[in-house]
Design an enzyme around this catalytic site. Structure first.
Site, PDB file in Angstrom:
ATOM      1  N   HIS B 276      80.642  61.326  37.417  1.00  0.00           N
ATOM      2  CA  HIS B 276      79.551  62.123  37.988  1.00  0.00           C
ATOM      3  C   HIS B 276      79.194  63.305  37.072  1.00  0.00           C
ATOM      4  O   HIS B 276      78.039  63.480  36.675  1.00  0.00           O
ATOM      5  CB  HIS B 276      79.982  62.626  39.374  1.00  0.00           C
ATOM      6  CG  HIS B 276      78.967  63.469  40.072  1.00  0.00           C
ATOM      7  ND1 HIS B 276      78.072  62.967  40.990  1.00  0.00           N
ATOM      8  CD2 HIS B 276      78.690  64.789  39.981  1.00  0.00           C
ATOM      9  CE1 HIS B 276      77.285  63.934  41.434  1.00  0.00           C
ATOM     10  NE2 HIS B 276      77.648  65.057  40.826  1.00  0.00           N
ATOM     11  N   GLU B 277      80.206  64.085  36.722  1.00  0.00           N
ATOM     12  CA  GLU B 277      79.941  65.280  35.918  1.00  0.00           C
ATOM     13  C   GLU B 277      79.467  64.905  34.510  1.00  0.00           C
ATOM     14  O   GLU B 277      78.653  65.622  33.915  1.00  0.00           O
ATOM     15  CB  GLU B 277      81.176  66.180  35.851  1.00  0.00           C
ATOM     16  CG  GLU B 277      81.705  66.672  37.214  1.00  0.00           C
ATOM     17  CD  GLU B 277      80.689  67.421  38.061  1.00  0.00           C
ATOM     18  OE1 GLU B 277      79.744  68.013  37.503  1.00  0.00           O
ATOM     19  OE2 GLU B 277      80.826  67.401  39.306  1.00  0.00           O
ATOM     20  N   HIS B 280      75.793  64.607  34.631  1.00  0.00           N
ATOM     21  CA  HIS B 280      75.139  65.925  34.499  1.00  0.00           C
ATOM     22  C   HIS B 280      75.149  66.388  33.041  1.00  0.00           C
ATOM     23  O   HIS B 280      74.151  66.879  32.521  1.00  0.00           O
ATOM     24  CB  HIS B 280      75.907  66.978  35.313  1.00  0.00           C
ATOM     25  CG  HIS B 280      75.636  66.939  36.796  1.00  0.00           C
ATOM     26  ND1 HIS B 280      74.378  67.071  37.322  1.00  0.00           N
ATOM     27  CD2 HIS B 280      76.481  66.839  37.854  1.00  0.00           C
ATOM     28  CE1 HIS B 280      74.452  67.040  38.658  1.00  0.00           C
ATOM     29  NE2 HIS B 280      75.721  66.894  39.005  1.00  0.00           N
ATOM     30  N   GLU B 306      70.948  65.583  39.928  1.00  0.00           N
ATOM     31  CA  GLU B 306      71.823  64.699  40.695  1.00  0.00           C
ATOM     32  C   GLU B 306      71.426  63.238  40.519  1.00  0.00           C
ATOM     33  O   GLU B 306      72.268  62.347  40.655  1.00  0.00           O
ATOM     34  CB  GLU B 306      71.830  65.088  42.174  1.00  0.00           C
ATOM     35  CG  GLU B 306      72.485  66.431  42.480  1.00  0.00           C
ATOM     36  CD  GLU B 306      73.971  66.490  42.100  1.00  0.00           C
ATOM     37  OE1 GLU B 306      74.621  65.438  42.043  1.00  0.00           O
ATOM     38  OE2 GLU B 306      74.463  67.613  41.834  1.00  0.00           O
TER      39      GLU B 306
END
Lengths: 517, 517
Positions: B276-277, B280, B306
């Site tokens: 997830h990160e 980003h 997101e």
């Protein structure tokens, strides 16, 4: 304006200046410990901006006016000397900081900060690649900045024109100390230490074979954590991390961080740098509550700071009683390497006198000679008497002269192990090196008094019960912050002036016993 | 003043503002990753001062004058629309930032920053101790600050008076999106997802027993490093660290850092937060060179941000082809735990649908319901319709309603696993939560186009050759920075408006195949 109002505004300036400086310290610490390689250039810009803002905050015209008003007979008719002592000292230290800062033009401050960030990064790369020439342009820039800074500081003083520019730089680290005075102390040290080195070279060396093994760096790190606890470093208020060059940084009154580095083939390097930096950190953490939140919560000078770090590293950390207590613990971390080794053998091994190329790994006898070498070179770099291009060759000559070692024979990386080994010049910290040796001298003068006050010192050290030493240091040194000049502090504790005798007596006594012909 | 001169000055303001914000980001990152416990209070002061200075720099009266001049017909006779596109977009974004910032009084900005620092630290402690009441006073402060901020932003607009205050907060994260529009999308989502959950609950669950083992956290960290490399995160420009709550922070154009956390009894939590990160971070690292050094090098919105992180985490990271490629590598890190397990079994296990208490560990089907729950509570906290004291009990009721779970039965730490599980409210980030779900929607609308452009997507993913996906994202999304509004960006790529259909079709398709009655 009322006097209390003036004081309040000055405290506010002091506070904001400190917060900004500490924010910059966070960015610098992060640069040394964490910064990804490609982040260097923007970080230099961020730091330049922050340093510029901090400088601007301190040197606002209002600050000068407030300081002048606070000193005027109208506002303060009975003079500074009749103020409550904390206020008097606060005003003195604020004036000193303001006077220094206001002489530097804002552009110069930002430009210097930017150049410093880039220079430090270039130094780290150049050292890695053993390439002095890659660092040379940055070194020239840093010398230019240091000279320019000294000239700005000198502005307006006709008295000082006869003194070397280098004195202005020394004054940052050791107020009141000049090149001449240091030269005299260093001459005495150089003579007696060289003579001792010569005597020692004729004696049998201790067994150090058990140190020439591999020591897992994760185990070293685990032991180092234990070691900082043992010495009394409070990790609710600090951290221990890894960086290329060990250092201590104060990021907040309750956020004091030390770094070290670990080499699998050199246990002692990491170990003693942890003790050294813990000494610095305990000083910073030891300022009393009443000084927190003011500029008085600071070391009296860099030499007094080094007196703390080198006291713990050497006077305590390389003593027989210290290892009587701690060696069994260390042996548990490295049972294979230390099978059959006892505390006395370890004590003798960590005090092996063996001139080498690297300052931070030097024994107590030759250490000061490393500093004398750097002092001699840096004052010539600042006076312009030594071209930076010639540094590697002059370094080589001096290493031969002081230690009888040929750097090109001994090292495959003569730049990295020679002129590039220290970070100081890359940061523009010319004038810092003498602090290490002056710190040794302060430390041993304090020690005489400490021994008198705590006759059972050896037992305390062997038992690892350092509280009483902490208390003594707190009551004599830490509690003062920078309220006294280093010479005043020394006089208050010992009634003496700075001198080389106690340090030399200690060295000659300790190593006379260890090395007998 | 000449137009070029005006632009130069505005760029200078933009630059300094960004450096200050990023210096503050360094301090915040350090607070989450490194700060010793006793350093929290002073760090809050340092941040308050920095945020105040940054705000002051952006909102200098000169900035307003320059922006007005740049827009005047005298200076810019043909209007913004005829400027070179980069300059036009730069001015638009600068105006938006300035207009937002100038409405907040400087004191309010510093006070909020200080309160935020303390609130975050209090939240971390309260969560640790499962004690909502210890966090409550801070939560009230943060709600008060959020309401006040929304009121400041609303100042001067009569049109907006009829809209909820919460819309002002939403606008920070998702420009142009209001409570009403979100409610409509969320109603559609809630309905179809709840129905799907119900269908799934009647089906057989996949075997997940091999996940209920112990996974050494050092091994997890080693695999995570490998994983970021595999996904294409460049560690010359970034880092991966550990913090209580995973996040991504941009500390410089070439210094983008992600954090995660590792639990020995929950491999998937750390693993998927790393993916997830990384999503980003790749967005932040992917802004083109021409936008670096301007305010245009930023995400289009938090939902678009997101869309990137959740695209990598779920659409790619929970796909069958992804684990076809990567599972053999993961199995090498945990050969004992995964003996006899194949990629298909792992794929099915990581897609187990099982409503639970924790948002960040939720499956794709129930995840959006966690967000809907938070959206409903936070808009009522902001409107004043819900007393913060009642949060734990309302949280419990809603958890029962959405997931059929009783938090007090399931958890020994109902505050920590309930209302205290997320950091957002402690930072005052009300209005952020919807971004996660809107990000899902954007992500699946982009995905339709991506599939059309790269029909062999599955093969690429299975082979771990993500370059072509990076290129596609770079050419469509990353290259734009924040030059387009999120809706414009979506329209440019897909020709569509934001809608829930593609996401719901994807979810129903994927989980329809995985769960058959």
């Amino acid at each position: 304006m009322q006097y209390t109002e003036i004081l309040k505004k000055l405290h506010n300036t002091d506070n904001e200046y400190r917060y900004l400086e500490r924010a910059a310290a966070v960015l610098q610490w992060d640069q040394e410990v964490n910064l990804p390689p490609d982040g260097v250039e923007e970080r230099a810009e961020q730091l330049a901006l922050l340093e510029g803002i901090a400088h601007g905050r301190l040197t606002e015209p209002a600050t000068g006016l407030l300081l002048a008003e606070a000193g005027s007979t109208e506002i303060n008719p009975r003079g500074d000397e009749n103020l409550p002592p904390l206020e008097r000292d606060f005003l003195r230290v604020m004036r000193r900081r303001y006077d220094r800062a206001v002489k530097l033009p804002p552009d110069f401050v930002s430009t210097s900060a930017r150049a410093e960030g880039l220079s430090q990064a270039a130094w780290a790369d150049a050292r890695q690649n053993n390439d002095f020439s890659a660092f040379l342009p940055h070194l020239k820039t840093m010398i230019g900045i240091a000279r320019k800074k000294a000239e700005y500081w000198r502005t307006g003083s006709t008295v000082k024109d006869a003194l070397p520019l280098y004195d202005e730089l020394l004054d940052v680290y050791e107020p009141g100390m000049g090149e001449t005075e240091i030269s005299a102390l260093f001459a005495e040290l150089g003579e007696r230490l060289s003579a001792l080195l010569k005597r020692i070279s004729a004696c049998a060396a201790p067994d150090t074979s058990f140190l020439r093994q591999t020591f897992d760096t994760d185990r070293q790190a685990a032991f180092s954590g234990k070691l900082t606890d043992y010495l009394g470093f409070d990790r609710r208020r600090g951290r221990l991390d890894v960086s290329a060059h060990p250092f201590t940084a104060t990021l907040g009154s309750h956020d004091i961080r030390i770094t070290t580095r670990y080499f699998p083939d050199n246990l002692l390097s990491g170990l003693f740098s942890v003790i050294h930096e813990t000494g610095h950190a305990m000083y910073e953490a030891g300022f009393p509550q009443e000084l927190h939140g003011t500029c008085l919560a600071d070391g009296a000078s860099m030499a007094v700071h080094e007196s703390q770090s080198r006291f713990w590293e050497n006077v305590i950390g390389r003593s027989r009683s210290f290892w009587e207590g701690l060696f069994p613990v260390l042996r548990n971390y490295f049972p294979g390497q230390f099978a059959g080794v006892n505390a006395e053998q370890f004590y003798r091994a960590v005090n092996e006198v063996k001139p080498s190329l690297i300052r931070v790994d030097a024994d107590e006898v030759s250490y000061s000679l490393h500093i004398i070498l750097r002092f001699e070179l840096e004052r010539r770099l600042i006076s312009g008497d030594l071209e930076p291009e010639r540094l590697p060759s002059v370094w080589r000559e001096k290493t031969k002269e002081y230690f009888g070692l040929d750097i090109n024979d001994l090292s495959l990386r003569p730049d990295a192990d020679g002129v590039l080994q220290d970070i100081h010049w890359s940061m523009g910290a010319f004038g810092y090196f003498p602090s290490y040796v002056l710190g040794n001298l302060y430390g041993l003068q304090y020690m005489k008094k400490l021994r008198k006050d705590i006759p059972e010192l050896e037992n305390i050290v062997a038992a690892g019960k350092f509280n009483r030493i902490h208390d003594w240091l707190r009551d004599t040194i830490w509690c003062r912050g920078c309220r006294l000049e280093p010479s005043e502090l020394l006089n208050e504790i010992t009634g003496e002036k700075l001198q080389a005798g106690p340090f030399l007596d200690y060295i000659e006594g300790k190593y006379g016993e260890l090395y007998q012909p």
